[in-house]
Design an enzyme around this catalytic site. Structure first.
Site, PDB file in Angstrom:
ATOM      1  N   LYS A   1      49.119  49.292  89.607  1.00  0.00           N
ATOM      2  CA  LYS A   1      47.701  49.216  89.970  1.00  0.00           C
ATOM      3  C   LYS A   1      47.359  47.795  90.429  1.00  0.00           C
ATOM      4  CE  LYS A   1      43.111  49.909  88.071  1.00  0.00           C
ATOM      5  NZ  LYS A   1      42.284  50.496  87.036  1.00  0.00           N
TER       6      LYS A   1
ATOM      7  N   GLU B   1      56.740  42.796  84.484  1.00  0.00           N
ATOM      8  CA  GLU B   1      57.949  43.630  84.418  1.00  0.00           C
ATOM      9  C   GLU B   1      58.211  44.315  85.759  1.00  0.00           C
ATOM     10  OE1 GLU B   1      55.375  43.637  82.370  1.00  0.00           O
ATOM     11  OE2 GLU B   1      55.975  43.973  80.289  1.00  0.00           O
TER      12      GLU B   1
ATOM     13  N   GLY C   1      44.944  52.938  84.839  1.00  0.00           N
ATOM     14  CA  GLY C   1      46.399  53.064  84.983  1.00  0.00           C
ATOM     15  C   GLY C   1      46.952  54.305  84.302  1.00  0.00           C
ATOM     16  N   ARG C   2      46.503  54.558  83.067  1.00  0.00           N
ATOM     17  CA  ARG C   2      47.078  55.694  82.327  1.00  0.00           C
ATOM     18  C   ARG C   2      46.579  57.039  82.828  1.00  0.00           C
ATOM     19  NH1 ARG C   2      44.161  52.322  79.294  1.00  0.00           N
ATOM     20  NH2 ARG C   2      42.290  52.977  78.171  1.00  0.00           N
TER      21      ARG C   2
ATOM     22  N   GLU D   1      46.262  53.652  73.663  1.00  0.00           N
ATOM     23  CA  GLU D   1      45.686  52.594  74.498  1.00  0.00           C
ATOM     24  C   GLU D   1      44.194  52.870  74.721  1.00  0.00           C
ATOM     25  OE1 GLU D   1      46.630  51.054  78.908  1.00  0.00           O
ATOM     26  OE2 GLU D   1      48.270  50.664  77.562  1.00  0.00           O
TER      27      GLU D   1
ATOM     28  N   HIS E   1      65.221  68.248  62.644  1.00  0.00           N
ATOM     29  CA  HIS E   1      66.382  67.724  61.921  1.00  0.00           C
ATOM     30  C   HIS E   1      66.269  66.226  61.694  1.00  0.00           C
ATOM     31  CE1 HIS E   1      68.618  71.508  61.944  1.00  0.00           C
ATOM     32  NE2 HIS E   1      67.915  71.735  63.057  1.00  0.00           N
TER      33      HIS E   1
ATOM     34  N   LYS F   1      50.755  39.298  76.554  1.00  0.00           N
ATOM     35  CA  LYS F   1      51.196  38.952  77.923  1.00  0.00           C
ATOM     36  C   LYS F   1      50.977  37.465  78.177  1.00  0.00           C
ATOM     37  CE  LYS F   1      49.713  43.213  80.286  1.00  0.00           C
ATOM     38  NZ  LYS F   1      48.826  43.701  81.338  1.00  0.00           N
TER      39      LYS F   1
HETATM   40  O1  F6P Z   1      49.804  46.823  79.731  1.00  0.00           O
HETATM   41  C1  F6P Z   1      48.741  47.613  79.958  1.00  0.00           C
HETATM   42  C2  F6P Z   1      48.616  48.115  81.346  1.00  0.00           C
HETATM   43  O2  F6P Z   1      47.558  47.484  81.960  1.00  0.00           O
HETATM   44  C3  F6P Z   1      48.435  49.628  81.342  1.00  0.00           C
HETATM   45  O3  F6P Z   1      47.172  50.032  81.065  1.00  0.00           O
HETATM   46  C4  F6P Z   1      48.936  49.978  82.680  1.00  0.00           C
HETATM   47  O4  F6P Z   1      49.181  51.336  82.752  1.00  0.00           O
HETATM   48  C5  F6P Z   1      50.158  49.115  82.762  1.00  0.00           C
HETATM   49  O5  F6P Z   1      49.778  47.913  82.126  1.00  0.00           O
HETATM   50  C6  F6P Z   1      50.691  48.837  84.134  1.00  0.00           C
HETATM   51  O6  F6P Z   1      49.791  48.144  84.933  1.00  0.00           O
HETATM   52  P1  F6P Z   1      49.961  48.096  86.491  1.00  0.00           P
HETATM   53  O7  F6P Z   1      49.894  49.485  86.993  1.00  0.00           O
HETATM   54  O8  F6P Z   1      48.840  47.245  86.982  1.00  0.00           O
HETATM   55  O9  F6P Z   1      51.298  47.473  86.802  1.00  0.00           O
END
Ligand code: F6P
Length: 538
Positions: A206, A212, A266-267, A352, A383, A503
């Protein structure tokens, strides 16, 4: 205390709980032969059975009355009307617009957002058709065989879960991979199985700044350009983001980028551009079915009275357990290997969204928010941790999710799977008494260990078949359930400030791990760990 916890219906619920908390599910079923009929809902081909919950008719009626008094209907209206209910970020929450399959315009800041949404959907259709048909060529003229989604959190969990769930709908010519962790093993594990000339990378972010994702995207890009040269990027990289500027800077052609907007969290983003991997996997028509399923659930949630409204009921039951029984966790137990990522996906949706310690009035909350969600596919979970569900001392409400048919199911496997799913909710509810054990001639000294107290609550969601439409419906059901919980608790379910501090601190520590930088001030523990890592680093 939230004003919702001062409402008359809440006070009535408190009294009702005190009077009924010892209720026995076995007895409730014995007393009322209509209990299943009264406490289940049929939504197309999905059955929601909530009769194995620690509730009476009166509990349900009081919970719904509480939702009325808390003006849940107004909050729901605000959600669908695009009011800025993500108040900490001053944003509308309109993932529902991404799956709006009606002609109804949706207005944000005075503008109908549907034409833009449909434009992106059309662009996704053209692109996914090209990839699926083999007409989208890699730089050396090869058709695409590997699709690698690079993203994390909502840019990973939704599409990864849905692609896995709908594997039966995918062409054998394409393999889908998901890379999220900055740990390089995650990327390496995938690249080992791919060839540069037939691999397509979808960079889902987003913000297009997530550490990462950006590190993984750069490494993937290097892997590709080392083999095929810089010019190849345009054939092998596309982006899904709200930050088109950053996408351009990364070197991805605007024609290969798929937009979404700040009003999509995002979610909740799998319904639009972030769902590109899913659209490539199952095709445009099936993707539309996926949206249709969610849209149906939106309509159900919007229109149905609370006592017949699946997300409202699931949300209120979740609150019943967390506020009154003090339950701190909830288990998601899908009886379908295709749903193996559902618990992880729902962890983000639930935790979240509702793990918040401040309410809408910016006051510290004085009641529990959110629950710890965990789960595993059946029968694997049986199990491992089910022992604690059956005989442990915690109250852990369970959701059994049970697709009944599959394309080309083998009854040798499918029937035992289904039998186990049905048996588990029965066992949790019924338990087993000492008397029953004696009738089975169990030695007296073993009886205490082999008793099951039962009375463990569960919901069961039985689905005729896990089609794209059914999956869309299921996911939207949980999204709205989480909304109901947040609305009743008077918190912002749509921000996620809680992930920021870690972060920021990681950004400070990173240069300290790289040679020659001045250390920032840390507590003795963190400093000790930094020193140890530096001493060990090779
Ligand atoms: O770490 C939280 C977050 O902002 C989530 O809500 C989101 O889904 C994820 O990081 C990834 O963010 P982006 O889509 O901006 O890379």
């Amino acid at each position: 205390m939230s004003e919702n916890l001062r409402l008359p219906a809440y006070q009535a619920l408190t009294k009702h709980f005190e009077q009924n908390k010892q209720m026995s599910l076995r007895q409730l079923f014995e007393k009322d032969p209509q209990r299943f009929q009264k406490m289940s809902l049929l939504l197309e081909d999905m059955l929601l059975d909530f009769s194995k919950n620690l509730i009476t008719d009166e509990t349900l009626q009081l919970l719904c009355q509480w939702a009325q008094e808390a003006r849940l209907a107004d909050k729901r209206e605000a959600l669908f009307q695009g009011q800025k209910i993500n108040f900490s970020q001053h944003r509308a929450v309109l993932h529902t617009a991404l799956r709006n399959r009606t002609e109804t315009p949706i207005i944000v800041d005075g503008k109908n957002i549907m034409p833009e949404i449909n434009e992106v959907l059309e662009k996704m259709k053209i692109f996914s058709d090209l990839v699926r048909s083999g007409m989208w060529k890699g730089y050396t003229g090869h058709a695409i065989q590997n699709v690698v989604n690079i993203g994390i959190g909502g840019s990973d969990l939704g599409p990864k879960m849905a692609v896995e769930a709908l594997r039966d709908y995918q062409p054998s010519s394409l393999t889908f991979h998901f890379v999220s962790n900055v740990d390089k093993r995650d990327l390496e594990r995938v690249l080992e199985t791919c060839q540069p000339d037939n691999t397509l990378f979808l960079i889902a972010s987003k913000t297009f700044t997530t550490q990462e994702t950006m590190i993984n995207a750069r490494s993937a890009r290097k892997w590709l350009t080392d083999a095929l040269g810089e010019d190849a990027v345009k054939n092998h990289f596309v982006a899904m983001s709200t930050n088109i500027e950053a996408v351009r800077e990364f070197g991805i052609d605007e024609r290969n980028s798929f937009a979404f907007w700040d009003f999509v969290g995002g979610r909740f983003s799998v319904w639009g551009a972030v769902g590109l991997s899913l659209m490539i996997a199952i095709g445009y028509d099936n993707f539309i079915q996926f949206l249709e399923g969610a849209c149906e659930m939106d309509r159900h949630f919007y229109r149905e009275p609370f006592e017949k409204n699946a997300p409202v009921i699931l949300g209120l039951l979740s609150l019943w357990y967390s506020l009154f029984y003090k339950a701190e966790s909830a288990a998601v137990l899908p009886y379908d290997e295709g749903l193996k990522y559902l618990p992880a996906y729902l962890q983000q949706i639930e935790m979240e969204s509702n793990g918040k310690d401040v309410d809408a009035q910016r006051q510290d909350v004085t009641y529990p928010t959110g629950v710890v969600v965990f789960g595993e596919t059946g029968t694997n979970g049986q199990h491992s941790f089910y022992q604690l569900l059956h005989q442990g001392t915690h109250l852990i409400p369970c959701d059994f999710i049970v697709p009944i048919n599959r394309i080309e199911a083998d009854p040798e496997h499918q029937l035992p799977l289904l039998a186990n799913a049905l048996a588990q909710s029965e066992a949790l509810m019924r338990g087993k008494t000492a008397e029953e054990l004696r009738q089975e001639q169990v030695p007296e000294d073993e009886i205490p260990f082999r008793c099951f107290k039962g009375n463990h609550p569960s919901n069961s969601i039985l689905i005729e078949q896990l089609t794209p439409k059914a999956l869309g419906r299921l996911m939207a059901l949980y999204e709205h359930k989480v909304f109901v919980v947040g609305a009743m608790l008077n918190i912002d379910s749509f921000d996620q400030w809680g992930v920021e501090l870690g972060k920021q601190l990681a950004k400070k520590i990173l240069p300290e791990l790289q040679a020659g930088t001045t250390p920032a001030k840390h507590d003795a523990s963190t400093q000790g760990q930094i020193d140890f890592v530096k001493a060990q680093l090779r």
